[in-house]
Structures are given as structure tokens and as C-alpha cells.
Scaffold this motif. Sequence first.
Motif, PDB file in Angstrom:
ATOM      1  N   TYR A 156       0.697  -1.281   0.039  1.00 36.44           N
ATOM      2  CA  TYR A 156      -0.046   0.089   0.139  1.00 36.44           C
ATOM      3  C   TYR A 156       0.913   1.134   0.044  1.00 36.44           C
ATOM      4  CZ  TYR A 156      -3.449   3.547   1.570  1.00 36.44           C
ATOM      5  OH  TYR A 156      -4.443   4.705   1.827  1.00 36.44           O
ATOM      6  N   PRO A 157       1.295   1.655  -1.156  1.00 36.52           N
ATOM      7  CA  PRO A 157       2.201   2.871  -1.257  1.00 36.52           C
ATOM      8  C   PRO A 157       1.608   3.933  -0.772  1.00 36.52           C
ATOM      9  CG  PRO A 157       2.404   1.489  -3.212  1.00 36.52           C
ATOM     10  CD  PRO A 157       1.347   0.937  -2.292  1.00 36.52           C
ATOM     11  N   ALA A 158       2.195   4.745   0.030  1.00 35.64           N
ATOM     12  CA  ALA A 158       1.358   6.363   0.508  1.00 35.64           C
ATOM     13  C   ALA A 158       2.738   7.153   0.832  1.00 35.64           C
ATOM     14  CB  ALA A 158       0.397   5.786   1.654  1.00 35.64           C
ATOM     15  N   GLU A 159       2.264   8.348   0.867  1.00 34.91           N
ATOM     16  CA  GLU A 159       3.304   9.271   1.494  1.00 34.91           C
ATOM     17  C   GLU A 159       2.570   9.825   2.734  1.00 34.91           C
ATOM     18  OE1 GLU A 159       3.034  12.806  -1.105  1.00 34.91           O
ATOM     19  OE2 GLU A 159       4.012  11.546  -3.015  1.00 34.91           O
ATOM     20  N   PHE A 160       3.830  10.229   3.609  1.00 31.90           N
ATOM     21  CA  PHE A 160       3.643  10.315   5.101  1.00 31.90           C
ATOM     22  C   PHE A 160       4.096  11.948   5.115  1.00 31.90           C
ATOM     23  CE2 PHE A 160       4.239   5.878   4.521  1.00 31.90           C
ATOM     24  CZ  PHE A 160       2.869   5.399   4.815  1.00 31.90           C
ATOM     25  N   PRO A 161       3.335  12.787   4.697  1.00 33.33           N
ATOM     26  CA  PRO A 161       4.236  14.354   4.604  1.00 33.33           C
ATOM     27  C   PRO A 161       4.473  14.715   6.091  1.00 33.33           C
ATOM     28  CG  PRO A 161       1.899  14.310   4.158  1.00 33.33           C
ATOM     29  CD  PRO A 161       2.082  13.101   4.289  1.00 33.33           C
ATOM     30  N   TYR A 162       3.523  14.421   7.017  1.00 31.58           N
ATOM     31  CA  TYR A 162       3.980  14.938   8.359  1.00 31.58           C
ATOM     32  C   TYR A 162       5.183  14.413   9.069  1.00 31.58           C
ATOM     33  CZ  TYR A 162       1.202  18.253  11.374  1.00 31.58           C
ATOM     34  OH  TYR A 162       0.845  19.350  11.979  1.00 31.58           O
ATOM     35  N   ALA A 163       5.484  13.103   8.934  1.00 31.23           N
ATOM     36  CA  ALA A 163       6.755  12.475   9.185  1.00 31.23           C
ATOM     37  C   ALA A 163       8.050  13.061   8.788  1.00 31.23           C
ATOM     38  CB  ALA A 163       6.632  10.756   9.048  1.00 31.23           C
ATOM     39  N   ALA A 164       7.881  12.979   7.186  1.00 30.62           N
ATOM     40  CA  ALA A 164       8.728  13.861   6.255  1.00 30.62           C
ATOM     41  C   ALA A 164       9.071  15.018   6.842  1.00 30.62           C
ATOM     42  CB  ALA A 164       8.321  13.588   4.890  1.00 30.62           C
ATOM     43  N   ASP A 165       8.113  15.964   6.995  1.00 30.54           N
ATOM     44  CA  ASP A 165       8.292  17.227   7.561  1.00 30.54           C
ATOM     45  C   ASP A 165       9.179  17.366   8.720  1.00 30.54           C
ATOM     46  OD1 ASP A 165       6.817  17.948   5.235  1.00 30.54           O
ATOM     47  OD2 ASP A 165       5.215  18.556   6.257  1.00 30.54           O
ATOM     48  N   LYS A 472      12.890  20.351   4.096  1.00 28.73           N
ATOM     49  CA  LYS A 472      12.365  18.972   4.152  1.00 28.73           C
ATOM     50  C   LYS A 472      10.706  18.937   3.889  1.00 28.73           C
ATOM     51  CE  LYS A 472      15.922  16.685   6.809  1.00 28.73           C
ATOM     52  NZ  LYS A 472      16.324  16.267   7.858  1.00 28.73           N
ATOM     53  N   ALA A 473      10.136  20.184   4.231  1.00 33.03           N
ATOM     54  CA  ALA A 473       8.850  20.020   4.137  1.00 33.03           C
ATOM     55  C   ALA A 473       8.343  20.421   2.907  1.00 33.03           C
ATOM     56  CB  ALA A 473       8.270  21.014   5.281  1.00 33.03           C
ATOM     57  N   VAL A 474       9.028  20.872   1.784  1.00 35.19           N
ATOM     58  CA  VAL A 474       8.601  21.013   0.402  1.00 35.19           C
ATOM     59  C   VAL A 474       8.025  19.856  -0.047  1.00 35.19           C
ATOM     60  CG1 VAL A 474       9.254  21.610  -1.756  1.00 35.19           C
ATOM     61  CG2 VAL A 474      10.181  22.761  -0.035  1.00 35.19           C
ATOM     62  N   GLY A 475       6.957  19.661  -0.777  1.00 37.13           N
ATOM     63  CA  GLY A 475       5.939  18.606  -1.074  1.00 37.13           C
ATOM     64  C   GLY A 475       5.274  18.140   0.005  1.00 37.13           C
ATOM     65  N   GLY A 476       5.501  19.003   1.343  1.00 39.71           N
ATOM     66  CA  GLY A 476       4.534  18.321   2.433  1.00 39.71           C
ATOM     67  C   GLY A 476       3.692  19.628   2.899  1.00 39.71           C
ATOM     68  N   ASN A 477       3.727  20.022   3.974  1.00 43.94           N
ATOM     69  CA  ASN A 477       3.185  21.187   4.394  1.00 43.94           C
ATOM     70  C   ASN A 477       3.652  22.604   3.886  1.00 43.94           C
ATOM     71  OD1 ASN A 477       0.916  19.851   5.832  1.00 43.94           O
ATOM     72  ND2 ASN A 477       2.386  19.082   7.299  1.00 43.94           N
ATOM     73  N   ASN A 478       5.098  22.444   3.331  1.00 48.27           N
ATOM     74  CA  ASN A 478       5.609  23.940   2.822  1.00 48.27           C
ATOM     75  C   ASN A 478       5.002  23.994   1.642  1.00 48.27           C
ATOM     76  OD1 ASN A 478       7.019  25.803   1.974  1.00 48.27           O
ATOM     77  ND2 ASN A 478       8.908  25.049   2.717  1.00 48.27           N
ATOM     78  N   TYR A 479       3.727  24.612   1.460  1.00 51.85           N
ATOM     79  CA  TYR A 479       2.977  24.830   0.255  1.00 51.85           C
ATOM     80  C   TYR A 479       3.736  25.986  -0.577  1.00 51.85           C
ATOM     81  CZ  TYR A 479      -0.635  22.318   2.934  1.00 51.85           C
ATOM     82  OH  TYR A 479      -1.342  21.394   3.808  1.00 51.85           O
ATOM     83  N   ALA A 480       4.556  26.683   0.131  1.00 47.15           N
ATOM     84  CA  ALA A 480       5.070  28.094  -0.634  1.00 47.15           C
ATOM     85  C   ALA A 480       6.295  27.351  -1.347  1.00 47.15           C
ATOM     86  CB  ALA A 480       5.546  29.040   0.282  1.00 47.15           C
ATOM     87  N   GLN A 481       6.541  26.151  -1.152  1.00 42.46           N
ATOM     88  CA  GLN A 481       7.898  25.633  -1.956  1.00 42.46           C
ATOM     89  C   GLN A 481       9.120  26.541  -1.496  1.00 42.46           C
ATOM     90  OE1 GLN A 481       6.780  22.797  -4.039  1.00 42.46           O
ATOM     91  NE2 GLN A 481       4.888  23.174  -2.876  1.00 42.46           N
ATOM     92  N   TRP A 482       9.188  26.962  -0.463  1.00 42.19           N
ATOM     93  CA  TRP A 482      10.153  27.877  -0.020  1.00 42.19           C
ATOM     94  C   TRP A 482      11.344  27.076   0.648  1.00 42.19           C
ATOM     95  CZ3 TRP A 482      11.390  30.163   5.092  1.00 42.19           C
ATOM     96  CH2 TRP A 482      12.430  31.236   4.911  1.00 42.19           C
TER      97      TRP A 482
END
Length: 556
Positions: A156-165, A472-482
Motif C-alpha cells: 500500500y504505497p502512500a506518502e507520509f508528509p508529516y513524518a517527512a516534514d 524537508k517540508a517542500v512537497g508536504g506542508n511547505n506549500y510555498a515551496q520555499w
Amino acid sequence: MYTMQTKMFKLSALAATVLLGLAACGGEKAAEAPKDGSAPAATQAGGNTTLVYCSEGSPSGFDPAQWTDGTSFDASAYPIYNGLVETVRGGTDAIPALAEKWEVSDDSKTYTFFLRKGVKFHTTEYFTPTREFNADDVVFTFKRLTDPNFEFNKAYPAEFPYAADMGLPDNIESIEKVDDHTVRITLKEVDASFLQNITMPFAYISSAEYADQLAKNGNAADFNNKPVGTGPFKFVSYNKDAQIRYARNAEYWNAGDIHIDNLVFAITKDSAVRAQKVAAGECHVSAYPKTAEIEAARQSGKVTIIDKPGFNLGYVGYNTKHPVLSDLRVRQALDMAINRDAILNAVYQGAGTAATNPMPPTQWSYNDTLQNAPYDPEKAKQLLAEAGVKEGTEIALWAMPVQRPYNPNAKLMAEMIQADWAKVGINAKITSYEWGEYLKRLKQGEADSFLVGWTGDNGDPDNWLGTLLSCKAVGGNNYAQWCNAEFDKLVTEGRTNTDKAVREEKYRQAQVIFKQELPWTTMAHSVVTVFTTPNVKGFEISPFGSMRFDGVKIEQ
């Protein structure tokens, strides 16, 4: 080495209960609720109690590891799951949950968790556990979050943005089962926010046995649709955009804290309709009303109004990889073209304060020396001209489709910003999507500019600066891609130091860089308001804005 001693605790209760008749957990037929998501007619049947919560939107799913929005956490993590550690009711301190106690090594890198015995996973129509909760479930949960080659992640491939962020995949060196009731997690480098971070829903514990069953049957994706946890309520059914139903977990390890037999989320996107339903007794709790609705509810005398200064922030984000918005002068121009005072008056109507920093003033390490640029359309025009932006340039402005604690009326805010930007020659095209799709597209960097916000999850500054703005949060909660190397270095140094004074100084410096670079225009911190019916007792507003129903009682 120090130890956090065992103690039983009352989990945070952020909702209300009212007598209504639905089904009991054990066999009585449920009163059918209308398919539009409204509550069933008020009845009593065999002493069963039902709480109907008018929720503001549909969850992205029921696997809290995958999602970052409060709507999904409210519907999944809090009713269905538990963490190793959670936060004290109405506060931010970490307290025992599935871990009775824990030890931290002298070098602050190794955490040993001693697990609660006798905890049972839910028995549902689709899963019957053969064993109690143990170390295998903790290892499964954290391996899944941190190891892309973990076996279940292949099924079950899934992304875990919070853990990554939060840098967990990079920083967790090992996750060891010491015995059935002891787990040891070792970090590569000190993370002073680690314990607070894992109080959050993304780290709540799942059943390894259930995951194994799904994978063997080729149904691994059901992990997100048919959840199984150890929490106070069992998942019963979900009618998308209409209703979610739960039943009391009679085997809950902290059962004395549960006073509701049935829980219903009546998904009601219109805040005015939510307010009307509470006044009519059709729903017993609702949140995120508009200011005019608060006054109407007060005058009706039929609604209990609970409010608290919010640990939140609403902002306008800029996609810093966008050809136009990548220029700092453009971001500065758009920022000073926004009439904050007018928006604050119209959108928040006295229930909010102007925001300056990427965190609320009540967050320790807040830098109170910073200021917003003044409202100055003429200077904005000058900056746009210097940047070579032609009059009439179109920029998409995304507006949230739901009310959230940090923004009670995104549509109105977007329209006012659109008018402000038009005055300086920018044509803002307002765009929106269904809430889950909106967040998904933000993470993918599809927006030009966008309205969104954040409610703090754990009381640590890294939850704002690292989770929302780190590279590290780019692609997760860093919506500004900054991604700013100097900012990132300061935030990392703050996170990897256990001296609070040092951490505070690093975070204060990071906020200066944020304000200079302007990946966001910070708009407001709002007061959080919740409506309940008068016979709902025990409801508290969480610092984190979560809606929780354990500990809540119905007064008959």
C-alpha cells in the motif's frame, strides 16, 4: 536517565454530547439518519446516547499517517486511534497513553517506551484481532512512517508528509522491539521536539495484524477506508460528504472516560446551516462559525457559545517557484497591497488579531520585534514595475472551500484581496477545489497564491517553522515551496539542542529571515468558537483546535 512515571489520564474532550436515539453497539437497530448528513430525530432507545457533530468537511481518509489537515484528524485519529503519548486535556504537555511511561537516555537520543498491557484493538465487521496491542504494532507504525522499503509500504504505497516534514525518516536510526511491551527508538541526532511530535495524530498506533491481513488478501488500500484502532470509538460507516458513524468501544482501556454510545459526524459545509442545526437540536456541536452567526446564536438563547483565543494562523502563501512570485519584490508588492485592517474587520469582525510572524504570540520563541510592512499600494506598484511585471498580469488565488479556525470566511477574504491586487494591476483569478483535493494540489505545488493556515499541533516552535517552512517540508506542508538555507540551518540548530534558551534564540533569528523573504503574507490569529446545545457538558476547546468527544457527557 530520567523517567516519566505511569499515570492514568483523561484525554482531551473537545465536543459535546446530547441524548438522541441511534443504535447501541450491541444489536439494537439504529435510527436512520437522512442521507443529506443531518442528524436523526431526537429519540431515546434503551438509554443509549448519541452525539451528532456538525463537521465542516469530509476527511481526506481515515489513516491519520497520510494526512495533515484537522478535518481528517478529527474524523480519524481522535475517535479511532491512540498515540504512545498524547497531550493533556486542554493543554500541551505530553502524558502517557499507549505507553505507560518512557525513559530518555543521557545523550537525549534514545527513547524507551514501556507499553500499556491489556489494550485491545477494535473488533469490527471486517476485522477480529487475535491478540492484544503490543510492541509489534509500535514497530509497524514507525517503520511504515520512516522506511519506504517496509513491506506494507510496497503493498500500500502512500506518502507520509508529516513524518517527512519533521525529519523522522532521516533521523530515526533504529526502532527495536525489546520485548512484547517495550520498544526502543534511537535517533541519529538530538531532536528536542521528538516527544511532542509523536503526541500528534500522524504517529498514532495502527494494528500490524490488521495490516498483514489486508496485504495477504490484496486489500491493503482498505487501511485508509476501514480503520482499526485502539481508541474510544469504532468506525461503523462513511457516506462521503454526508455522514460518518462510530460506535462506543466497550473494551476501551480508559472506558470510564467515554459517555457516548454512538457518535455521528453530520458533514455540513455551510456554517450557517451548522449553526441552525445546533439551535434546533439536530446537531449538538459545531465549530468555525462566522461572526454574524455567533451573534445570532447568542440572541437565540438556544446555544451554548464557547470561545478561546486560537493557537492558530491564517495566511496568504506564495508559490516561490512560480515565475513571477519567485521575485521577492513581487511578494513584497502583493503583501503591502493587501489592506489587512479592512480584511480583519470584514472577515473576523472583532474575533481576530493581525498576524505578523509565522506563529501565534502565545508560542514560546515568538519574536515580538518584527512588524508588517505598511499598507502602501503606490509602493507596491513601484516594486511591480521594478520587477518587470506588466499591468493586468494574472495570478491564480486559491480560496479554501471550508471554514477553519484560522479563517472563518476564505471566500470573502479572497474577494477582498482580489480587489486590493486589482488596484496595483494584478488580476487575481479566484480558484477552489474540494478540501481534500485542495490540500493535495497545494502539496504538489500547483497553486500560484493561496489561502490556508495552521493550528499548532504540539506546542513546540518546530511545529511551525520546521513543519511548514523547512526545506524537508517542500512537497508536504511547505506549500510555498520555499527553501532557504540560512533559515533551515537555524531551525535545525533549534531542533537539535535541548537548551531552551538556545532554541529560542535560533527560532527568533529564523523568524527574521522569514519576514525578510516573505513566502507568506501573515493575515490573522482568530478566536476559536464552538457551539453546543445547552445539555452538553465537559466540552473543552483544545489549544490545537481538535474536536474530540472522549470525556464529554450529556446532561439529561
